[in-house]
Scaffold this motif. Structure first.
Motif, PDB file in Angstrom:
ATOM      1  N   SER A   6     -28.017  46.689   5.073  1.00 48.72           N
ATOM      2  CA  SER A   6     -26.707  46.054   5.094  1.00 48.72           C
ATOM      3  C   SER A   6     -26.401  45.611   6.509  1.00 48.72           C
ATOM      4  CB  SER A   6     -25.633  47.036   4.606  1.00 48.72           C
ATOM      5  OG  SER A   6     -24.334  46.507   4.821  1.00 48.72           O
ATOM      6  N   LYS A  59     -22.350  46.147  -6.093  1.00 51.60           N
ATOM      7  CA  LYS A  59     -23.752  46.377  -5.731  1.00 51.60           C
ATOM      8  C   LYS A  59     -24.612  46.646  -6.958  1.00 51.60           C
ATOM      9  CE  LYS A  59     -23.231  47.760  -0.929  1.00 51.60           C
ATOM     10  NZ  LYS A  59     -23.397  48.825   0.075  1.00 51.60           N
ATOM     11  N   GLN A  75     -15.376  54.402  -4.068  1.00 42.98           N
ATOM     12  CA  GLN A  75     -15.266  52.966  -3.800  1.00 42.98           C
ATOM     13  C   GLN A  75     -15.760  52.190  -5.022  1.00 42.98           C
ATOM     14  OE1 GLN A  75     -16.585  51.560   0.114  1.00 42.98           O
ATOM     15  NE2 GLN A  75     -16.741  53.666   0.795  1.00 42.98           N
ATOM     16  N   ASP A  85     -16.913  48.377  -4.511  1.00 38.74           N
ATOM     17  CA  ASP A  85     -18.190  48.267  -3.823  1.00 38.74           C
ATOM     18  C   ASP A  85     -19.339  48.679  -4.742  1.00 38.74           C
ATOM     19  OD1 ASP A  85     -19.839  48.268  -1.151  1.00 38.74           O
ATOM     20  OD2 ASP A  85     -20.227  50.206  -2.082  1.00 38.74           O
ATOM     21  N   GLN A 130     -16.614  48.704   5.950  1.00 35.19           N
ATOM     22  CA  GLN A 130     -17.252  49.007   4.678  1.00 35.19           C
ATOM     23  C   GLN A 130     -16.258  49.293   3.557  1.00 35.19           C
ATOM     24  OE1 GLN A 130     -20.073  52.109   5.606  1.00 35.19           O
ATOM     25  NE2 GLN A 130     -21.600  50.665   6.370  1.00 35.19           N
ATOM     26  N   GLN A 131     -14.997  49.588   3.905  1.00 38.63           N
ATOM     27  CA  GLN A 131     -13.993  49.815   2.877  1.00 38.63           C
ATOM     28  C   GLN A 131     -13.566  48.508   2.208  1.00 38.63           C
ATOM     29  OE1 GLN A 131     -12.705  52.814   1.827  1.00 38.63           O
ATOM     30  NE2 GLN A 131     -14.117  53.872   3.185  1.00 38.63           N
ATOM     31  N   HIS A 157     -15.541  45.286   2.729  1.00 41.55           N
ATOM     32  CA  HIS A 157     -16.623  44.322   2.629  1.00 41.55           C
ATOM     33  C   HIS A 157     -17.904  45.017   2.172  1.00 41.55           C
ATOM     34  CE1 HIS A 157     -13.854  42.387   5.482  1.00 41.55           C
ATOM     35  NE2 HIS A 157     -14.404  41.233   5.170  1.00 41.55           N
ATOM     36  N   SER A 158     -18.693  44.322   1.382  1.00 43.24           N
ATOM     37  CA  SER A 158     -20.012  44.790   0.986  1.00 43.24           C
ATOM     38  C   SER A 158     -20.950  43.586   1.045  1.00 43.24           C
ATOM     39  CB  SER A 158     -19.996  45.369  -0.433  1.00 43.24           C
ATOM     40  OG  SER A 158     -19.051  46.412  -0.541  1.00 43.24           O
ATOM     41  N   ASP A 159     -22.244  43.847   1.125  1.00 39.71           N
ATOM     42  CA  ASP A 159     -23.162  42.721   1.230  1.00 39.71           C
ATOM     43  C   ASP A 159     -24.509  43.043   0.600  1.00 39.71           C
ATOM     44  OD1 ASP A 159     -23.988  44.580   3.108  1.00 39.71           O
ATOM     45  OD2 ASP A 159     -24.416  43.115   4.681  1.00 39.71           O
TER      46      ASP A 159
END
Length: 317
Positions: free
Chosen positions: A52, A16, A9, A12, A59-60, A62-64
């Protein structure tokens, strides 16, 4: 950076790695929030919070990241949500409300009242232009009279938004680090990474150019993992101003690629075992796309659960 896995990914992982740095995150917020709000926050106090709030099914795409900073005598939470799916999420204000409630409830459980303000910021990578209102109240279809009567009793907020399809980082970003990051993320989504190599080579020649070498290294690796057609000649030409980076990039890329291939082989083997156990147990087969989307860790958990069920049934038989 040796522990960074860009193979499965890359969007992502890059997001991050870049924005987990509080100083770089502070630069981002300061550049893209309203000036009045920026002036109220003590950016030197910004720190990354663990955890998270994204459900596994998202999760594929969106990330936070969640940050805490001082706002006068109180704290403010800054929630950065990275959205990189192929279509715009029309339900984003509703989704953001859910995340904000989780953040406030967790804080209330630990510290009680008063609650900290939670500011949500959506970073949209595209490829489509963001055409959905960031205001929660716009999810309702109300006449003027209905809105006047009802809205005082309903949640009212908007999330901040940066739509990369509408940003020209080369023109709109003053800070070199953000210019590199956002230009790369934009061109990656548009599958124009060869242009990024040309662009960054020109940027390196600008007077006063200053980007930390770890960020440059990470950015090149992200480009390589996102576009497999980029070759060594293109990269070497782009690195003429920083030839000492070439060896580091190539050696690290080889390690990451080898690690990705090993993980890929392990995932393929586990998928086969899961399929076999599903058949032996007479269970409905998981959809191919769903099975391929599982991480190595999730595949291992799925296999272990099926294996235990099979062993238990075998003992009973």
């Amino acid at each position: 950076m040796d522990d960074l896995d860009l193979s499965s990914q890359p969007n992502d992982a890059y997001f991050k790695q870049v924005f987990s740095d509080p100083q770089r995150a502070a630069l981002f917020f300061q550049s893209h929030l309203d000036a009045g709000l920026v002036a109220l926050i003590d950016w030197s106090s910004l720190k990354l919070e663990p955890g998270s709030f994204i459900k596994q099914t998202l999760q594929q795409t969106h990330s936070d990241l969640l940050f805490t900073a001082r706002l006068g005598e109180r704290e403010v939470k800054l929630y950065l949500l990275f959205e990189h799916q192929t279509t715009v999420d029309a339900e984003m204000p509703l989704r953001v409300l859910g995340y904000m409630l989780e953040i406030m409830q967790a804080n209330h459980k630990r510290h009680g009242l008063p609650l900290p303000p939670v500011l949500a910021f959506v970073l949209h990578q595209g490829p489509e232009r963001w055409k959905v209102s960031p205001c929660f109240e716009d999810l309702f279809e109300l006449s003027d009279a209905q809105a006047a009567a009802l809205l005082p009793y309903l949640p009212k907020f908007r999330h901040a938004l940066l739509d990369l399809t509408q940003l020209d980082p080369d023109r709109d970003e003053d800070h070199a680090q953000l210019r590199v990051v956002l230009q790369l993320m934009k061109l990656a989504r548009q599958k124009r990474l060869a242009e990024f190599l040309v662009w960054i080579a020109a940027e390196m020649q600008r007077q006063g150019w200053s980007v930390p070498e770890p960020l440059l290294l990470l950015s090149y690796l992200y480009a390589m993992h996102t576009d497999t057609t980029i070759d060594e000649e293109q990269i070497a030409h782009s690195l003429e101003q920083h030839p000492h980076l070439k060896e580091n990039i190539m050696s690290l890329a080889e390690r990451l690629i080898a690690r990705g291939e090993a993980r890929g082989e392990a995932r393929g083997e586990l998928r086969g075992k899961v399929r076999l156990l599903e058949q032996l147990l007479g269970k409905p087969a998981m959809l191919d796309d769903t099975l391929r989307a599982l991480s190595l860790e999730d595949l291992q958990q799925r296999f272990t659960a099926l294996e235990q069920e099979y062993k238990a049934r075998f003992k009973q038989g």
